[in-house]
Write a protein that holds these residues in place. Structure first.
Motif, PDB file in Angstrom:
ATOM      1  N   HIS A 261      -0.324 -10.037   3.272  1.00  0.00           N
ATOM      2  CA  HIS A 261       0.814  -9.186   3.626  1.00  0.00           C
ATOM      3  C   HIS A 261       2.088 -10.022   3.787  1.00  0.00           C
ATOM      4  CE1 HIS A 261      -2.753  -6.921   5.042  1.00  0.00           C
ATOM      5  NE2 HIS A 261      -2.056  -5.853   4.726  1.00  0.00           N
TER       6      HIS A 261
ATOM      7  N   PHE B 103     -15.511  -6.043   4.239  1.00  0.00           N
ATOM      8  CA  PHE B 103     -16.075  -4.868   3.563  1.00  0.00           C
ATOM      9  C   PHE B 103     -17.597  -4.853   3.738  1.00  0.00           C
ATOM     10  CE2 PHE B 103     -11.956  -5.052   1.590  1.00  0.00           C
ATOM     11  CZ  PHE B 103     -11.653  -3.740   1.245  1.00  0.00           C
TER      12      PHE B 103
ATOM     13  N   MET C  97     -14.929  -7.341  -6.550  1.00  0.00           N
ATOM     14  CA  MET C  97     -15.113  -7.620  -5.122  1.00  0.00           C
ATOM     15  C   MET C  97     -16.472  -7.147  -4.633  1.00  0.00           C
ATOM     16  SD  MET C  97     -12.897  -6.372  -1.847  1.00  0.00           S
ATOM     17  CE  MET C  97     -14.139  -5.135  -1.451  1.00  0.00           C
TER      18      MET C  97
ATOM     19  N   ASP D  29      -4.654  -1.704  -7.308  1.00  0.00           N
ATOM     20  CA  ASP D  29      -5.837  -1.715  -6.448  1.00  0.00           C
ATOM     21  C   ASP D  29      -6.485  -0.330  -6.534  1.00  0.00           C
ATOM     22  OD1 ASP D  29      -7.686  -1.993  -4.432  1.00  0.00           O
ATOM     23  OD2 ASP D  29      -6.266  -2.677  -2.907  1.00  0.00           O
TER      24      ASP D  29
ATOM     25  N   ASP E 219     -14.338 -11.993  -5.661  1.00  0.00           N
ATOM     26  CA  ASP E 219     -13.843 -11.860  -4.287  1.00  0.00           C
ATOM     27  C   ASP E 219     -15.006 -11.511  -3.346  1.00  0.00           C
ATOM     28  OD1 ASP E 219     -12.693 -10.899  -1.912  1.00  0.00           O
ATOM     29  OD2 ASP E 219     -11.108  -9.795  -2.933  1.00  0.00           O
TER      30      ASP E 219
ATOM     31  N   VAL F 129     -12.313  -2.897  -5.936  1.00  0.00           N
ATOM     32  CA  VAL F 129     -13.119  -3.270  -4.761  1.00  0.00           C
ATOM     33  C   VAL F 129     -14.564  -2.804  -4.872  1.00  0.00           C
ATOM     34  CG1 VAL F 129     -11.106  -3.365  -3.217  1.00  0.00           C
ATOM     35  CG2 VAL F 129     -12.447  -1.241  -3.373  1.00  0.00           C
TER      36      VAL F 129
ATOM     37  N   GLY G 180      -9.141 -12.179   0.515  1.00  0.00           N
ATOM     38  CA  GLY G 180      -8.236 -11.284   1.243  1.00  0.00           C
ATOM     39  C   GLY G 180      -8.632 -11.234   2.703  1.00  0.00           C
TER      40      GLY G 180
ATOM     41  N   ARG H 285      -4.746 -12.847  -1.219  1.00  0.00           N
ATOM     42  CA  ARG H 285      -4.143 -11.506  -1.107  1.00  0.00           C
ATOM     43  C   ARG H 285      -3.623 -11.368   0.322  1.00  0.00           C
ATOM     44  NH1 ARG H 285      -5.515  -6.399   0.477  1.00  0.00           N
ATOM     45  NH2 ARG H 285      -4.793  -4.692  -0.847  1.00  0.00           N
TER      46      ARG H 285
ATOM     47  N   SER I 158      -3.116   3.078   5.392  1.00  0.00           N
ATOM     48  CA  SER I 158      -3.718   1.743   5.327  1.00  0.00           C
ATOM     49  C   SER I 158      -3.741   1.104   6.711  1.00  0.00           C
ATOM     50  CB  SER I 158      -2.948   0.859   4.342  1.00  0.00           C
ATOM     51  OG  SER I 158      -3.225   1.287   3.032  1.00  0.00           O
ATOM     52  N   PHE I 159      -4.677   0.160   6.920  1.00  0.00           N
ATOM     53  CA  PHE I 159      -4.904  -0.291   8.296  1.00  0.00           C
ATOM     54  C   PHE I 159      -3.713  -1.068   8.866  1.00  0.00           C
ATOM     55  CE2 PHE I 159      -5.722  -4.885   8.647  1.00  0.00           C
ATOM     56  CZ  PHE I 159      -5.788  -5.259   7.321  1.00  0.00           C
TER      57      PHE I 159
ATOM     58  N   LYS J  83      -7.006  -9.052   8.935  1.00  0.00           N
ATOM     59  CA  LYS J  83      -8.239  -8.270   9.058  1.00  0.00           C
ATOM     60  C   LYS J  83      -8.856  -8.374  10.446  1.00  0.00           C
ATOM     61  CE  LYS J  83      -9.224  -7.296   4.362  1.00  0.00           C
ATOM     62  NZ  LYS J  83      -9.899  -7.661   3.134  1.00  0.00           N
TER      63      LYS J  83
ATOM     64  N   ASN K  85       0.841  -1.199   0.000  1.00  0.00           N
ATOM     65  CA  ASN K  85       0.000   0.000   0.000  1.00  0.00           C
ATOM     66  C   ASN K  85       0.876   1.248   0.000  1.00  0.00           C
ATOM     67  OD1 ASN K  85      -2.719  -1.096   0.123  1.00  0.00           O
ATOM     68  ND2 ASN K  85      -2.097  -1.932   2.099  1.00  0.00           N
TER      69      ASN K  85
ATOM     70  N   SER L 240      -6.316   3.873   0.565  1.00  0.00           N
ATOM     71  CA  SER L 240      -6.773   2.952   1.597  1.00  0.00           C
ATOM     72  C   SER L 240      -8.282   2.774   1.478  1.00  0.00           C
ATOM     73  CB  SER L 240      -6.437   3.488   2.989  1.00  0.00           C
ATOM     74  OG  SER L 240      -7.057   2.666   3.969  1.00  0.00           O
ATOM     75  N   THR L 241      -8.734   1.538   1.735  1.00  0.00           N
ATOM     76  CA  THR L 241     -10.177   1.270   1.767  1.00  0.00           C
ATOM     77  C   THR L 241     -10.581   0.784   3.159  1.00  0.00           C
ATOM     78  OG1 THR L 241      -9.626  -0.867   0.786  1.00  0.00           O
ATOM     79  CG2 THR L 241     -10.507   0.820  -0.688  1.00  0.00           C
ATOM     80  N   ARG L 242      -9.763   1.125   4.156  1.00  0.00           N
ATOM     81  CA  ARG L 242     -10.086   0.706   5.523  1.00  0.00           C
ATOM     82  C   ARG L 242     -11.407   1.368   5.948  1.00  0.00           C
ATOM     83  NH1 ARG L 242      -7.757   5.328   6.024  1.00  0.00           N
ATOM     84  NH2 ARG L 242      -8.402   6.630   7.760  1.00  0.00           N
TER      85      ARG L 242
ATOM     86  N   ASN M 174      -7.565  -4.472  -9.633  1.00  0.00           N
ATOM     87  CA  ASN M 174      -8.294  -4.995  -8.479  1.00  0.00           C
ATOM     88  C   ASN M 174      -9.297  -3.921  -8.074  1.00  0.00           C
ATOM     89  OD1 ASN M 174      -9.130  -6.098  -6.063  1.00  0.00           O
ATOM     90  ND2 ASN M 174      -7.261  -5.535  -4.968  1.00  0.00           N
TER      91      ASN M 174
HETATM   92  N1  HH2 Z   1      -8.772  -5.782   1.134  1.00  0.00           N
HETATM   93  C1  HH2 Z   1      -8.190  -4.571   1.262  1.00  0.00           C
HETATM   94  C2  HH2 Z   1      -7.876  -3.819   0.135  1.00  0.00           C
HETATM   95  N2  HH2 Z   1      -8.112  -4.288  -1.107  1.00  0.00           N
HETATM   96  N3  HH2 Z   1      -8.920  -5.994  -2.512  1.00  0.00           N
HETATM   97  C3  HH2 Z   1      -9.503  -7.191  -2.675  1.00  0.00           C
HETATM   98  N4  HH2 Z   1      -9.754  -7.667  -3.905  1.00  0.00           N
HETATM   99  N5  HH2 Z   1      -9.851  -7.963  -1.604  1.00  0.00           N
HETATM  100  C4  HH2 Z   1      -9.638  -7.555  -0.321  1.00  0.00           C
HETATM  101  O1  HH2 Z   1     -10.005  -8.296   0.614  1.00  0.00           O
HETATM  102  C5  HH2 Z   1      -9.030  -6.275  -0.118  1.00  0.00           C
HETATM  103  C6  HH2 Z   1      -8.682  -5.511  -1.261  1.00  0.00           C
HETATM  104  C7  HH2 Z   1      -7.893  -4.036   2.616  1.00  0.00           C
HETATM  105  O2  HH2 Z   1      -6.611  -4.372   3.016  1.00  0.00           O
HETATM  106  P1  HH2 Z   1      -5.292  -3.448   2.889  1.00  0.00           P
HETATM  107  O3  HH2 Z   1      -4.946  -3.178   1.478  1.00  0.00           O
HETATM  108  O4  HH2 Z   1      -4.212  -4.091   3.674  1.00  0.00           O
HETATM  109  O5  HH2 Z   1      -5.670  -2.098   3.639  1.00  0.00           O
HETATM  110  P2  HH2 Z   1      -6.183  -0.675   3.152  1.00  0.00           P
HETATM  111  O6  HH2 Z   1      -7.453  -0.843   2.396  1.00  0.00           O
HETATM  112  O7  HH2 Z   1      -6.363   0.082   4.451  1.00  0.00           O
HETATM  113  O8  HH2 Z   1      -5.112  -0.063   2.275  1.00  0.00           O
END
Ligand code: HH2
Length: 280
Positions: A256, A188, A137, A94, A183, A115, A215, A254, A28-29, A219, A23, A62-64, A113
């Motif tokens: 870390h 989410f 997703m 992403d 996904d 979401v 993913g 997906r 991001s979380f 989480k 990220n 970030s999508t947290r 990717n």
């Molecule tokens: N989860 C996150 C982000 N993108 N994309 C897909 N396809 N599936 C997931 O489960 C998914 C995703 C959240 O995780 P992370 O990227 O670590 O955090 P953040 O969204 O805070 O950047």
């Protein structure tokens, strides 16, 4: 089963793919701020490839829960130096913004990717023109609102219906079926029990006929189940979720912690192969 991502074709028949997460964000979380500087992001991507990642998912937004959208120009500014330096590495971007996706694909990314599963009406066309891979997703609401008491009648059936409908939309928009992965969107717009039910029902989503990406890495549902509040310390729980997802039919994980996940999925792959040989 294959997953076509531009010129790259991933063979999913026997091996579960490991997608490493980087990220390029301040917030991001789990890894927020660690890889915002391009040099740090590039080094992290190379480290994950060396650890056995099949591809790297690079995000600039970030999508947290609670997060707000990042403007396209800022996403592009964060992504471009990283993508240029990683031209030799399979990278998915992403993003749910078609302008960002188009720029990233032009710089060599091989998949998008998304979401939001094509909330941007221009996205399907961008992906189709590039022949790129696409992850669709499920999310309930938006990152800002999604964890405000999400409710489902039957979460598995509702997620499967949504993904079936978005798959049809992507196909109608010109994206080839062999390019599309689905996904369930763990976390989410999902309570803990929803994420657990979806993990348990991975095979139901796999029955839609597309590769399933899961993913679960670090989480919050893992924290709720184990009592671990620090995402970076959800290592063993993430590996357990990876093993379960792969055994239940996920074809892309997906994560870390790539280096630790690779041997886990090799065992899951072997057990899955033995299970299907016995069923024949
Ligand atoms: N989860 C996150 C982000 N993108 N994309 C897909 N396809 N599936 C997931 O489960 C998914 C995703 C959240 O995780 P992370 O990227 O670590 O955090 P953040 O969204 O805070 O950047």
């Amino acid at each position: 089963m294959i997953w076509r991502c531009g010129a790259r074709v991933f063979d999913l028949a026997e091996r579960t793919l490991v997608m490493g997460i980087v990220n390029v964000t301040p917030d991001s979380f789990s890894d927020g701020g660690r890889y915002l500087e391009p040099g740090a992001a590039i080094a992290r991507c190379r480290e994950l490839v060396a650890a056995g990642a099949d591809l790297i998912d690079v995000g600039a937004e970030s999508t947290r829960p609670g997060s707000l959208p990042v403007p396209a120009a800022e996403q592009r500014r964060r992504l471009e130096p990283v993508l240029v330096a990683l031209a030799d590495v399979p990278v998915s971007v992403d993003t749910s913004n078609a302008e960002v996706a188009e720029a990233a694909l032009a710089l060599g990314a091989c998949a998008v990717n998304d979401v939001t599963a094509l909330a941007d009406p221009a996205m399907a066309g961008v992906v189709a023109r590039a022949g790129a891979g696409l992850v669709l997703m499920h999310m309930r609401g938006t990152p800002r609102t999604m964890q405000a008491d999400p409710a489902y009648g039957d979460v598995v059936a509702e997620v499967a219906d949504f993904l079936r409908q978005r798959l049809a939309a992507a196909h109608a928009g010109g994206v080839a079926r062999e390019c599309i992965a689905l996904d369930p969107g763990i976390g989410f717009g999902k309570k803990v029990e929803h994420s657990v039910q979806l993990l348990a029902a991975t095979s139901v989503l796999a029955a839609l006929g597309q590769p399933v990406l899961v993913g679960a890495s670090r989480k919050s549902f893992l924290g709720a189940l184990t009592g671990e509040s620090d995402p970076a310390r959800r290592h063993e729980a993430s590996l357990a979720a990876a093993a379960i997802a792969a055994l239940e039919g996920a074809r892309i994980l997906r994560v870390h912690d790539v280096g630790a996940t690779v041997p886990v999925v090799r065992i899951a792959d072997a057990v899955r192969a033995a299970r299907s040989a016995r069923a024949r």
